[in-house]
Design an enzyme around this catalytic site. Structure first.
Site, PDB file in Angstrom:
ATOM      1  N   LYS A  96      -6.697   1.369  -3.412  1.00  0.00           N
ATOM      2  CA  LYS A  96      -6.213   0.741  -2.191  1.00  0.00           C
ATOM      3  C   LYS A  96      -6.542   1.969  -1.094  1.00  0.00           C
ATOM      4  CE  LYS A  96      -5.103  -1.680   1.421  1.00  0.00           C
ATOM      5  NZ  LYS A  96      -3.770  -2.436   1.176  1.00  0.00           N
ATOM      6  N   SER A 102       0.908  -1.283   0.052  1.00  0.00           N
ATOM      7  CA  SER A 102      -0.108  -0.009   0.097  1.00  0.00           C
ATOM      8  C   SER A 102       0.795   1.283   0.081  1.00  0.00           C
ATOM      9  CB  SER A 102      -0.669   0.103   1.220  1.00  0.00           C
ATOM     10  OG  SER A 102      -1.713  -1.156   1.050  1.00  0.00           O
TER      11      SER A 102
END
Length: 309
Positions: free
Chosen positions: A182, A108
């Protein structure tokens, strides 16, 4: 043999690399090995690679060395600076990757960095895909991750045999879009975690049995994947991390801390900003290495309950 893009991926010839073999990365790498792929790993602490080596993985002594031996390299790292160092730094992955090689960053990370890596990869006649994942440690273990892929559509489709081992990939757009997807995902996850924590704390205060309460509401609008994955863990005080709480602060920060953005891809997000503060309280209390479901401990502290395991 080797199968760089666009040669078809197959277990007999395609050489894989994996950097970042913590809770999530190790589970993902293990599934690739179990599927029959040749895998080389790199870890700064070589002892972390032992379980994967027992499954047949090889250990490289540097990111560049790993890349030279791989057609596709996955990364699952902690923070954007880690990604920058491992991919773009001296002796980094891109310095060793052969033409046609593909980098797949499942961290991420920041959309801007993903775009930068994509451009650097193309200059070397290589490819980069940003495909962070959602589903936690259970999803990684069971091969049920939601994979959010940004980059060249053809390369993402080419990666399908590998993605299918780990979960289900969805193409979401150009380079950087996987990371943006995300971040938006984490805003919803954080809100659900905070809401679930408050619901459990309120139910307990109201004299309800927490398990009965959860069984009663999970089939209605309050039900969520967060409840399914983390509700029982919260009740059982199981705060073992799939992803660290401090990573949630990082992820939400990439959406709400917009000082460094030079374009118009920003939005006012008061709920995400508040949830980031709640997770920051958790980190400041020394619980940053707990799983995100540990956010319930911060809500409990606000309600006069002392910290417990």
């Amino acid at each position: 043999m080797e199968t760089p893009y666009p040669k078809p991926i197959n277990t007999a010839q395609t050489r894989l690399g994996f950097v970042g073999i913590g809770v999530m990365g190790a589970a993902m790498a293990s599934r690739l090995l179990a599927a029959g792929y040749s895998l080389t790993v790199y870890a700064r602490n070589a002892s972390k690679a032992l379980p994967l080596q027992s499954q047949g993985a090889q250990l490289a002594d540097s990111p560049a060395s790993l890349a030279r031996q791989s057609d596709v390299v996955f990364t699952m790292l902690g923070h954007p600076p880690d990604v920058r160092q491992i991919v773009l730094g001296p002796n980094g992955l891109l310095s060793g990757l052969n033409p046609g090689g593909v980098l797949v960053d499942t961290t991420s990370s920041h959309p801007g960095l993903a775009r930068e890596i994509y451009s650097a990869a193309r200059e070397k006649n290589c490819w980069s895909v940003d495909s962070p994942v959602s589903g936690g440690d259970i999803g990684a273990r069971d091969g049920k991750l939601a994979i959010l892929a940004g980059g060249d559509r053809g390369v993402v489709e080419w990666l399908t045999p590998l993605y299918n081992v780990m979960g289900k990939a969805t193409y979401v757009g150009a380079p950087g879009c996987g990371m943006s997807c995300k971040i938006a995902n984490q805003m919803i996850v954080a809100a659900n975690m905070v809401g679930l924590s408050e619901g459990l704390v309120f139910a307990e205060r109201a004299g309800l049995d927490k398990r009965q309460w959860m069984a009663a509401v999970r089939g209605g609008a309050a039900g969520s994947m967060v409840m399914e994955l983390f509700g029982a863990r919260m009740i059982d005080r199981d705060f073992k991390p799939g992803g660290y709480a401090e990573y949630m602060v990082k992820d939400l920060g990439m959406g709400v801390d917009v000082v460094e953005e030079k374009d118009e891809r920003v939005a006012s997000l008061p709920g995400a900003a508040l949830n980031k503060q709640l997770f920051e309280v958790m980190v400041a209390s020394g619980d940053g290495k707990l799983g995100g479901q540990g956010i319930i401990t911060s809500i409990e502290r606000m309600n006069g309950r002392p910290a417990s395991g």
